[in-house]
Design an enzyme around this catalytic site. Structure first.
Site, PDB file in Angstrom:
ATOM      1  CG  ASP A 114      43.857  52.677 -29.107  1.00 24.56           C
ATOM      2  OD1 ASP A 114      43.829  53.146 -30.330  1.00 24.56           O
ATOM      3  OD2 ASP A 114      42.581  52.723 -28.604  1.00 24.56           O
ATOM      4  CG  ASP A 174      29.355  38.854 -23.456  1.00 25.07           C
ATOM      5  OD1 ASP A 174      28.642  37.889 -23.064  1.00 25.07           O
ATOM      6  OD2 ASP A 174      28.918  39.870 -23.646  1.00 25.07           O
ATOM      7  CD  GLU A 211      26.538  38.803 -30.717  1.00 23.65           C
ATOM      8  OE1 GLU A 211      25.515  39.256 -30.451  1.00 23.65           O
ATOM      9  OE2 GLU A 211      27.710  39.151 -30.587  1.00 23.65           O
ATOM     10  CB  ALA A 228      35.124  44.351 -29.108  1.00 24.58           C
ATOM     11  NE  ARG A 229      29.223  46.104 -32.053  1.00 30.53           N
ATOM     12  CZ  ARG A 229      29.112  46.277 -30.671  1.00 30.53           C
ATOM     13  NH1 ARG A 229      29.562  45.705 -29.694  1.00 30.53           N
ATOM     14  NH2 ARG A 229      28.442  47.330 -30.776  1.00 30.53           N
ATOM     15  CG  HIS A 281      25.983  40.778 -26.752  1.00 32.71           C
ATOM     16  ND1 HIS A 281      26.302  40.940 -28.135  1.00 32.71           N
ATOM     17  CD2 HIS A 281      26.461  41.859 -26.226  1.00 32.71           C
ATOM     18  CE1 HIS A 281      26.598  42.299 -28.272  1.00 32.71           C
ATOM     19  NE2 HIS A 281      26.831  42.925 -27.143  1.00 32.71           N
ATOM     20  CG  LEU A 282      25.387  37.257 -20.362  1.00 32.53           C
ATOM     21  CD1 LEU A 282      26.015  36.306 -19.156  1.00 32.53           C
ATOM     22  CD2 LEU A 282      24.045  37.595 -20.209  1.00 32.53           C
TER      23      LEU A 282
END
Length: 330
Positions: free
Chosen positions: A179, A264, A269, A239-240, A288-289
């Site tokens: 990060d 996910d 999507e 995340a994305r 996307h849960l």
């Protein structure tokens, strides 16, 4: 006189986020303009008297045309996560204050990720597939790291990543993170050591992505990084999808059947029909849960009701956003 307040969201989310208690609390401090309206309704109806909006998924972009229809709008209380598709230069210029429930929406994502990390350290999904498709009962494997002495790599220590790190502190694992905006001291307070991105992929038994989608992170993760992963490692993305070069991840997973991915989120999507993401044996694809679904959404509604109360009392808003923050937030 109470300010006029309107709910704006897709109808399915309204009863999930706002129950009788939340509506009762709101009605004490605002004049509620009936049930939730959709984004399409907002663009066509007469809402000139609305001063506050409580929104959620389905809230449209606050562009100049929409704002012209809402001349008295002062604040948006967004009972969901990111507002990148909603806030605009026009809304900031108008001085519309925006607060979101991203802090609360991070909780179920962190819970889901923590569960997937433990399953990944056990290579549980691989075992499920072997049992279901080939009736192979395999407990032991040289590729299983287990949840003792393993290394977990976190990509970003934002809202979700920090919560995941706190949960990982309950396991006997080492946690490393990438990060660029977090200091060594901040990471150390979470029991995490900062490392370069390449080292995360080379050392971790599980790499879990929590990066925001920014100009710097879009399609950041590609072939070279995935090829660095150690035998039996798992990549998790809650995340994305746009952060991953999907075609390169697929290429590496085909080359390296020892690797695994739990996705996910995907770039599209759902993925297009016929996508290899549906059929590769070393991918688990979920729809996307991880974020708030069902009555997990009540957390978001409760937080926004509290934000409305704080706003009207002249107190600081816990989830308030500034335009300069959007580039580093999810």
């Amino acid at each position: 006189m109470k300010p006029r307040c309107l709910f704006v969201m897709d109808a399915v989310y309204f009863p999930q986020a706002f129950g009788p208690d939340e509506l009762s609390r709101l009605s004490r401090v605002v004049d509620l303009a009936g049930a939730a309206v959709s984004g399409a309704d907002l663009a066509t109806g007469d809402y000139r008297d609305v001063e506050l909006i409580v929104g959620s998924w389905g809230m449209p972009e606050m562009n100049a045309a929409l704002l012209a229809r809402l001349p008295r709008l002062q604040a948006l209380f967004y009972a969901a996560g990111t507002v990148k598709s909603i806030a605009t230069e026009a809304s900031w210029a108008r001085g519309v204050r925006i607060t979101s429930a991203a802090l609360e929406n991070a909780k179920p994502t962190a819970e889901f990720t923590f569960a997937e990390i433990i399953l990944s350290l056990k290579r549980a999904w691989e075992r499920v597939f072997l049992l279901r498709e080939k009736q192979i009962y395999q407990q032991q494997s040289d590729l299983v790291a287990g949840a003792y002495g393993a290394t977990v790599g976190l990509l970003s220590l934002g809202k979700v990543g920090s919560l995941v790190a706190q949960r990982l502190a309950t396991l006997d694992v080492s946690v490393i993170a990438y990060d660029p905006v977090v200091t060594e001291a901040e990471a150390g307070a979470l029991g995490v050591r900062l490392c370069p991105l390449e080292e995360i992929f080379a050392r971790a038994d599980v790499v879990s992505c929590h990066m925001p989608s920014t100009a710097q992170t879009r399609r950041l993760l590609g072939r070279d990084l995935f090829r660095r992963m150690k035998p039996g490692a798992t990549f998790i993305n809650t995340a994305r999808g746009i952060i991953v070069r999907e075609e390169e991840l697929i290429e590496v997973l085909r080359e390296r059947p020892d690797l695994f991915a739990v996705l996910d989120v995907t770039e599209s999507e759902p993925p297009p029909a016929g996508s290899p993401l549906f059929g590769l044996p070393n991918i688990v694809l979920t729809p996307h849960l991880a974020g708030s679904i069902g009555f997990e959404c009540r957390r978001l509604g409760v937080m926004m009701v509290s934000e409305v109360e704080r706003y009207l009392a002249g107190q600081p808003l816990l989830g308030e956003l500034r335009p300069e923050q959007l580039e580093i937030l999810a």
